[in-house]
Design an enzyme around this catalytic site. Structure first.
Site, PDB file in Angstrom:
ATOM      1  N   LYS A   1      24.438 -38.455  67.561  1.00  7.58           N
ATOM      2  CA  LYS A   1      23.264 -38.142  68.488  1.00  7.58           C
ATOM      3  C   LYS A   1      23.510 -38.942  69.890  1.00  7.58           C
ATOM      4  CE  LYS A   1      18.411 -38.754  69.229  1.00  7.58           C
ATOM      5  NZ  LYS A   1      18.233 -40.102  69.980  1.00  7.58           N
ATOM      6  N   ASN A   2      23.632 -40.412  69.569  1.00  7.47           N
ATOM      7  CA  ASN A   2      23.743 -41.252  70.619  1.00  7.47           C
ATOM      8  C   ASN A   2      25.028 -41.139  71.339  1.00  7.47           C
ATOM      9  OD1 ASN A   2      21.308 -42.220  69.930  1.00  7.47           O
ATOM     10  ND2 ASN A   2      21.962 -43.719  68.566  1.00  7.47           N
TER      11      ASN A   2
ATOM     12  N   ARG B   1      13.926 -38.984  75.408  1.00  7.61           N
ATOM     13  CA  ARG B   1      14.542 -40.002  76.182  1.00  7.61           C
ATOM     14  C   ARG B   1      15.725 -39.876  76.558  1.00  7.61           C
ATOM     15  NH1 ARG B   1      12.948 -44.897  78.149  1.00  7.61           N
ATOM     16  NH2 ARG B   1      14.642 -46.465  78.326  1.00  7.61           N
TER      17      ARG B   1
ATOM     18  N   ASP C   1      10.697 -41.514  71.260  1.00  7.67           N
ATOM     19  CA  ASP C   1      10.026 -42.308  70.102  1.00  7.67           C
ATOM     20  C   ASP C   1       9.011 -43.296  70.606  1.00  7.67           C
ATOM     21  OD1 ASP C   1      11.674 -41.135  68.046  1.00  7.67           O
ATOM     22  OD2 ASP C   1      13.054 -42.867  68.300  1.00  7.67           O
TER      23      ASP C   1
ATOM     24  N   ASP D   1      18.403 -49.189  65.036  1.00  8.20           N
ATOM     25  CA  ASP D   1      18.168 -48.003  64.475  1.00  8.20           C
ATOM     26  C   ASP D   1      18.143 -48.166  62.982  1.00  8.20           C
ATOM     27  OD1 ASP D   1      17.228 -47.047  66.729  1.00  8.20           O
ATOM     28  OD2 ASP D   1      18.921 -45.835  67.306  1.00  8.20           O
TER      29      ASP D   1
ATOM     30  N   MET E   1      14.074 -55.725  68.925  1.00 10.16           N
ATOM     31  CA  MET E   1      13.813 -54.795  70.172  1.00 10.16           C
ATOM     32  C   MET E   1      12.798 -54.176  70.386  1.00 10.16           C
ATOM     33  SD  MET E   1      17.884 -52.967  70.431  1.00 10.16           S
ATOM     34  CE  MET E   1      17.535 -52.000  71.894  1.00 10.16           C
TER      35      MET E   1
END
Length: 432
Positions: A24-25, A95, A119, A317, A339
Site C-alpha cells: 500500500k505504501n 491520507r 488514521d 506500523d 511517532m
C-alpha cells in the site's frame, strides 16, 4: 444499512500458504508519480484496498484515464491536461492523497490540497511537506480546508528535512525531478517504498542518485518519458510481518510467498527476540509450528525494548502487531512507539480481552506475558490496530467481534477471505 464487522472464533491454528498483497505504501506514491509520466503507464500488483481505490478516483477526477485490466493490474493514460484542484470529498477520507501535492505542483504549477484524512492516531504533521515544497520555490497559502500551493518555476536547492518523513520525502522527490538545477535532499526517508518510487521515476527518465541512503541527489529534467515496461508493486512487508505473527500466536504453520528478505530483516530480528523463528524458503519464508514464544531479556536480565525508528529500523506500523504478539510470549517487554501519540490507545481493547499491559504514557506500554485472551467486542481505530485486534481474536478463547472494520479494509485486501483460506474462523457480518 448496518456497519459491517468481523465475527471471529479463536484458538484455531492457521495452516497453509499465503501470498502478500502489493505494498500500500508504495502504491499510493506511485499513483502520484504517474501524473509526471506522459502517455500510458501499466502498474501491476496494486492492492485493491479502499485507500488505493479512492486515490484512483481522485486521479480520474483530475483527468487521468484509469483502466482496470484485472488481477491488480491497471493502465493509466495521462494526456498532460490534469486539473490542479484535488476533490475535498475524496481527499478528506484518505491520507494518501497528500502524495499528489508534489507531482501536480510540478506538472501544473499549482495544486490545491485539501487537509488529508486517514488514521486517527494523533497529529500527523504537514509541515515537512510544505517546508520542502516552499524551499523548492513554491508559495503556500493556508485555508481552513486545505493548502493552495503555487510554483510556476521550481528550482533545485540543498534541502534538509526536519524529520525523515516518508511521504514528505516522496513529495519532495516528485517535485524536484522537474525542477531546474540540482536538488539535494538530506535526512531523507529510505524505506523500501521510497526506494522503489525513485527507481520508478528513474525508469521514466528522472536522474536520482543515492537511492537507499538518507541523502538523495536529483538532477532536474525538463520532462519524463513513458516507461518501456510495466512497473510491479512490491510485496507489503508489513502484511508479511502480520502473517508471521498470526502463525506464531495461533500455533500454526504458514508459508508466505513472494518475500524480499531484505525488507523484513529488522522484523525477523525483533521477532527472534520474542522467540519466533522465521525460515527463508523457496522465495518466501516458512513460519513453523512449535515456536518458543519466549522473550529474550537484554544482558544482565534487563527488560528488552521494541521501539520504532526510521528505516532500516523497526517499522512504526508494526508496533501494534508486535505488542499483541508479545502478550502470547513468556516474559516482559517494553513497547515504545515514538511517532504517534494516540497509536497505543487501542491497548484498552486488548486489556479487556485479558492481556496484562501497563500503558505508561501515550508512547510506551509494558507487556507481561503470556496471557490467556478471551473473546470480546472491540473496535478498530486505525488500520494497524485493526490487524492487531484480528491477531488477538484469533488466539483468544471464544468469540470476538471487531467493529469499524472500514479501517482494516483501508489497508488489507480481502483479509477475511485470505484468513479463511488458512483455516481461520472469521466472518464478515452485515454491511450489505
Amino acid at each position: 444499512m448496518s456497519s459491517p464487522y468481523f465475527k471471529i472464533v479463536g484458538k484455531n491454528p492457521l495452516h497453509g500458504t499465503v501470498i502478500p498483497q502489493g505494498n500500500k505504501n508504495e502504491a499510493l506514491p506511485i499513483l502520484g508519480a504517474v501524473c509526471l509520466v506522459p502517455g500510458e503507464t501499466i502498474i501491476e500488483n496494486i492492492p485493491l484496498i479502499s485507500d488505493v481505490l479512492m486515490l484512483m478516483d481522485v486521479l480520474r477526477h483530475l483527468g487521468m484515464d484509469v483502466e482496470d485490466k484485472g488481477e491488480g493490474t491497471f493502465l493509466f493514460r495521462n494526456n498532460g491536461n490534469l486539473k490542479s484542484d484535488l476533490p475535498w470529498e475524496l481527499c478528506s477520507k484518505i491520507r494518501g492523497a497528500v502524495t499528489l501535492a508534489g507531482p501536480i505542483l510540478a506538472k501544473t504549477g499549482r495544486v490545491f490540497l485539501p487537509r488529508p484524512g486517514g488514521d486517527k492516531i494523533g497529529r500527523r504533521r504537514m509541515d515537512t511537506h510544505l517546508l520542502a515544497l516552499e524551499a523548492l520555490g513554491a508559495h503556500i497559502e493556508i485555508f481552513p480546508d486545505g493548502y493552495e500551493i503555487k510554483g510556476d518555476r521550481l528550482r533545485g536547492v540543498d534541502l534538509l528535512l526536519d524529520e525523515a518523513s516518508v511521504t514528505a520525502t516522496e513529495n519532495a522527490v516528485m517535485a524536484a525531478v522537474l525542477a531546474e538545477g540540482v536538488t539535494i535532499i538530506r535526512h531523507a526517508a529510505s524505506e523500501p517504498h521510497v526506494q522503489r518510487l525513485c527507481k520508478f521515476l528513474v525508469s521514466a527518465g528522472a536522474k536520482i542518485s543515492g537511492i537507499g541512503s538518507n541523502i538523495l541527489t536529483i538532477e532536474g529534467v525538463s520532462s519524463l518519458h513513458s516507461l518501456k515496461s510495466s512497473h510491479r508493486i512490491g510485496s507489503d512487508y508489513l502484511e508479511i510481518g502480520s502473517f508471521i505473527s498470526l502463525a506464531a500466536v495461533t500455533g500454526g504453520e504458514i508459508f508466505i510467498g513472494d518475500v524480499d528478505l531484505e525488507d523484513i530483516r529488522m522484523i525477523r530480528m525483533v521477532y527472534s527476540r520474542l522467540g519466533i523463528e522465521v525460515r527463508p524458503q523457496d522465495g518466501g519464508v516458512l513460519v513453523p509450528s512449535d515456536q518458543k514464544l519466549e522473550i529474550i531479556p537484554d544482558y544482565h536480565g534487563a527488560t528488552p525494548k521494541i521501539d520504532d525508528s526510521p528505516w532500516p529500523g523497526f517499522p512504526a506500523d508494526m508496533t501494534s502487531v508486535a505488542l499483541v504478539t508479545a502478550t502470547q510470549c513468556k516474559g516482559t517487554v517494553l513497547i515504545h512507539e515514538k511517532m504517534f501519540e494516540s497509536r497505543l490507545f487501542f491497548v484498552d481493547n486488548i486489556i479487556s480481552m485479558g492481556a496484562q499491559i501497563i500503558l505508561c504514557d501515550p508512547h510506551r506500554a509494558i507487556v507481561i506475558g503470556p496471557n490467556r485472551l478471551y473473546g470480546q467486542k472491540v473496535a478498530s481505530p486505525d488500520i494497524r490496530a485493526g490487524m492487531a485486534m484480528i491477531i488477538a481474536a484469533l488466539c483468544a478463547e471464544g468469540t470476538s467481534s471487531i467493529h469499524n472494520i472500514v479501517q482494516i479494509d483501508r489497508g488489507f485486501q480481502d483479509i477475511d477471505t485470505r484468513l479463511r483460506s488458512l483455516g481461520a474462523h472469521i466472518e464478515r457480518i452485515g454491511g450489505e
